[in-house]
Design a protein around this motif. Sequence first.
Motif, short mmCIF file in Angstrom:
data_model
loop_
_atom_site.label_atom_id
_atom_site.label_comp_id
_atom_site.label_asym_id
_atom_site.label_seq_id
_atom_site.Cartn_x
_atom_site.Cartn_y
_atom_site.Cartn_z
N ALA A 1 0.82 -1.21 0.00
CA ALA A 1 0.00 0.00 0.00
C ALA A 1 0.86 1.26 0.00
CB ALA A 1 -0.94 0.00 1.21
N VAL A 2 1.91 1.26 0.81
CA VAL A 2 2.73 2.46 0.95
C VAL A 2 3.75 2.60 -0.18
CG1 VAL A 2 4.48 3.55 2.43
CG2 VAL A 2 2.43 2.56 3.46
N CYS A 3 4.37 1.50 -0.59
CA CYS A 3 5.46 1.57 -1.57
C CYS A 3 5.00 1.44 -3.02
CB CYS A 3 6.50 0.48 -1.28
SG CYS A 3 7.27 0.62 0.33
N VAL A 4 3.91 0.73 -3.25
CA VAL A 4 3.50 0.45 -4.64
C VAL A 4 2.17 1.13 -4.94
CG1 VAL A 4 3.04 -1.34 -6.35
CG2 VAL A 4 4.77 -1.73 -4.60
N ASP A 5 1.08 0.61 -4.42
CA ASP A 5 -0.23 1.17 -4.74
C ASP A 5 -1.27 0.68 -3.75
OD1 ASP A 5 -2.08 2.54 -6.68
OD2 ASP A 5 -2.89 0.50 -6.81
N PRO A 6 -1.97 1.59 -3.09
CA PRO A 6 -3.01 1.16 -2.14
C PRO A 6 -4.12 0.35 -2.81
CG PRO A 6 -2.54 3.51 -1.88
CD PRO A 6 -1.81 3.05 -3.10
N GLY A 7 -4.42 0.64 -4.06
CA GLY A 7 -5.46 -0.11 -4.77
C GLY A 7 -5.07 -1.56 -4.99
N LEU A 8 -3.82 -1.77 -5.39
CA LEU A 8 -3.32 -3.14 -5.58
C LEU A 8 -3.33 -3.88 -4.24
CD1 LEU A 8 -2.05 -5.28 -7.47
CD2 LEU A 8 0.19 -4.31 -6.85
N ALA A 9 -2.88 -3.21 -3.18
CA ALA A 9 -2.87 -3.82 -1.85
C ALA A 9 -4.29 -4.17 -1.41
CB ALA A 9 -2.22 -2.88 -0.84
N THR A 10 -5.24 -3.28 -1.70
CA THR A 10 -6.64 -3.54 -1.32
C THR A 10 -7.20 -4.74 -2.07
OG1 THR A 10 -7.00 -1.20 -0.81
CG2 THR A 10 -8.96 -2.54 -1.23
N ALA A 11 -6.94 -4.79 -3.38
CA ALA A 11 -7.47 -5.89 -4.19
C ALA A 11 -6.88 -7.23 -3.76
CB ALA A 11 -7.18 -5.63 -5.67
N LEU A 12 -5.54 -7.30 -3.67
CA LEU A 12 -4.90 -8.56 -3.30
C LEU A 12 -5.18 -8.91 -1.84
CD1 LEU A 12 -1.49 -8.25 -5.19
CD2 LEU A 12 -3.43 -9.73 -5.76
N GLY A 13 -5.19 -7.93 -0.95
CA GLY A 13 -5.48 -8.19 0.45
C GLY A 13 -6.90 -8.68 0.65
N SER A 14 -7.85 -8.09 -0.07
CA SER A 14 -9.25 -8.53 0.03
C SER A 14 -9.41 -9.97 -0.45
CB SER A 14 -10.16 -7.62 -0.81
OG SER A 14 -10.16 -6.32 -0.30
N CYS A 15 -8.75 -10.28 -1.56
CA CYS A 15 -8.81 -11.66 -2.08
C CYS A 15 -8.20 -12.63 -1.08
CB CYS A 15 -8.10 -11.76 -3.43
SG CYS A 15 -9.02 -10.99 -4.77
N ALA A 16 -7.07 -12.24 -0.49
CA ALA A 16 -6.41 -13.11 0.49
C ALA A 16 -7.34 -13.41 1.67
CB ALA A 16 -5.11 -12.47 0.99
N VAL A 17 -7.99 -12.38 2.19
CA VAL A 17 -8.89 -12.57 3.33
C VAL A 17 -10.08 -13.44 2.93
CG1 VAL A 17 -10.44 -11.40 4.96
CG2 VAL A 17 -8.18 -10.45 4.50
N ALA A 18 -10.60 -13.22 1.73
CA ALA A 18 -11.73 -14.04 1.27
C ALA A 18 -11.33 -15.51 1.18
CB ALA A 18 -12.22 -13.54 -0.09
N PHE A 19 -10.15 -15.79 0.62
CA PHE A 19 -9.69 -17.18 0.53
C PHE A 19 -9.43 -17.76 1.92
CE2 PHE A 19 -8.72 -16.21 -3.96
CZ PHE A 19 -9.39 -17.28 -4.53
N ARG A 20 -8.96 -16.95 2.85
CA ARG A 20 -8.70 -17.40 4.23
C ARG A 20 -9.99 -17.91 4.87
NH1 ARG A 20 -4.98 -19.54 6.93
NH2 ARG A 20 -3.68 -18.41 5.49
N LEU A 21 -11.12 -17.27 4.56
CA LEU A 21 -12.40 -17.68 5.13
C LEU A 21 -12.78 -19.11 4.76
CD1 LEU A 21 -14.63 -14.52 4.67
CD2 LEU A 21 -14.15 -15.70 6.81
N PHE A 22 -12.30 -19.59 3.63
CA PHE A 22 -12.66 -20.93 3.18
C PHE A 22 -11.82 -22.03 3.84
CE2 PHE A 22 -14.45 -18.38 -0.24
CZ PHE A 22 -15.70 -18.95 -0.35
N PHE A 23 -10.76 -21.67 4.54
CA PHE A 23 -9.86 -22.64 5.16
C PHE A 23 -10.62 -23.66 6.02
CE2 PHE A 23 -6.82 -24.14 8.31
CZ PHE A 23 -5.66 -24.36 7.58
N PRO A 24 -11.41 -23.22 7.02
CA PRO A 24 -12.10 -24.22 7.86
C PRO A 24 -13.21 -24.95 7.11
CG PRO A 24 -12.79 -22.02 8.48
CD PRO A 24 -11.66 -21.86 7.48
N ILE A 25 -13.82 -24.28 6.16
CA ILE A 25 -14.90 -24.91 5.40
C ILE A 25 -14.36 -26.07 4.57
CG2 ILE A 25 -16.62 -24.55 3.58
CD1 ILE A 25 -16.75 -21.58 4.71
#
Length: 185
Positions: free
Chosen positions: A80-104
Motif C-alpha cells: 500500500a505504501v510503496c507500490v499502490d493502495p489499490g493493488l494492496a486492497t485488491a490482493l489483500g481482500s482476495c487473500a482474506v476471502a480465501f482465508r475464510l474458506f480454510f475451515p470450510i
Amino acid sequence: MLGEEFRGPAAVTVVYFLVYYAFMILQLGLRSDARARCAESGEDFDRFKTIDGGAVMGDRTFLNTLEQMGPFLAALWSCAVCVDPGLATALGSCAVAFRLFFPIFWSLGPDGAWNPLVELSTQPYYCCVFGMLGSVAAWAIAGVDISVGHWSIILTEVLGFYVAFFAVAFVLGRVIYLITRGSYS
C-alpha cells in the motif's frame, strides 16, 4: 493522517482481524464440542493430548491465521505504501476471502480431517501475499510499479511472484535444512 487512498488497506486490515477473532470463536466452539464428545464416551479431555478432528481443525484454523498475520500485514501495508493502495486492497481482500474458506474446506474431508481441498484456500492466499511482496520487491529492486499495467499483465506478474517466492523459499529452506539436520540425528 494518511490520505483517502489508504482507506482500502485499512478496511482490509479490520476485516482480517474480524476473521481472526471469528476463527478464535470457532476454535473455542469446536474445543467445547470435543470436550463434550469425550465426556459422552467417558474419556478425560486434555486440550494438548486429546485427538479430536474438530478440535484439531479449530486449532489449526485459528493458529494458522495467527501464523500468517505478520506476513499478511507486512505485505499489505508495504504494498500500500510503496507500490499502490489499490493493488494492496485488491490482493489483500482476495487473500482474506480465501482465508475464510480454510475451515470450510478442511471440514469437507473424510470425518472432517485435513484434505487437499484446504489447498484451494491456502494457495490462492499465498498467491495474494506473494503478489503484494513481489510488487514491493519489484519496486525496491528495479523501481518498477506493477500496478500501472493492464490487469492481465498485473495478474501474470502476481502469479510469477507466487512461483518465484515459493521457489526461492524452497531452495533456501532446503539449504538451511541440510545444514542443520545433522545436529538432530
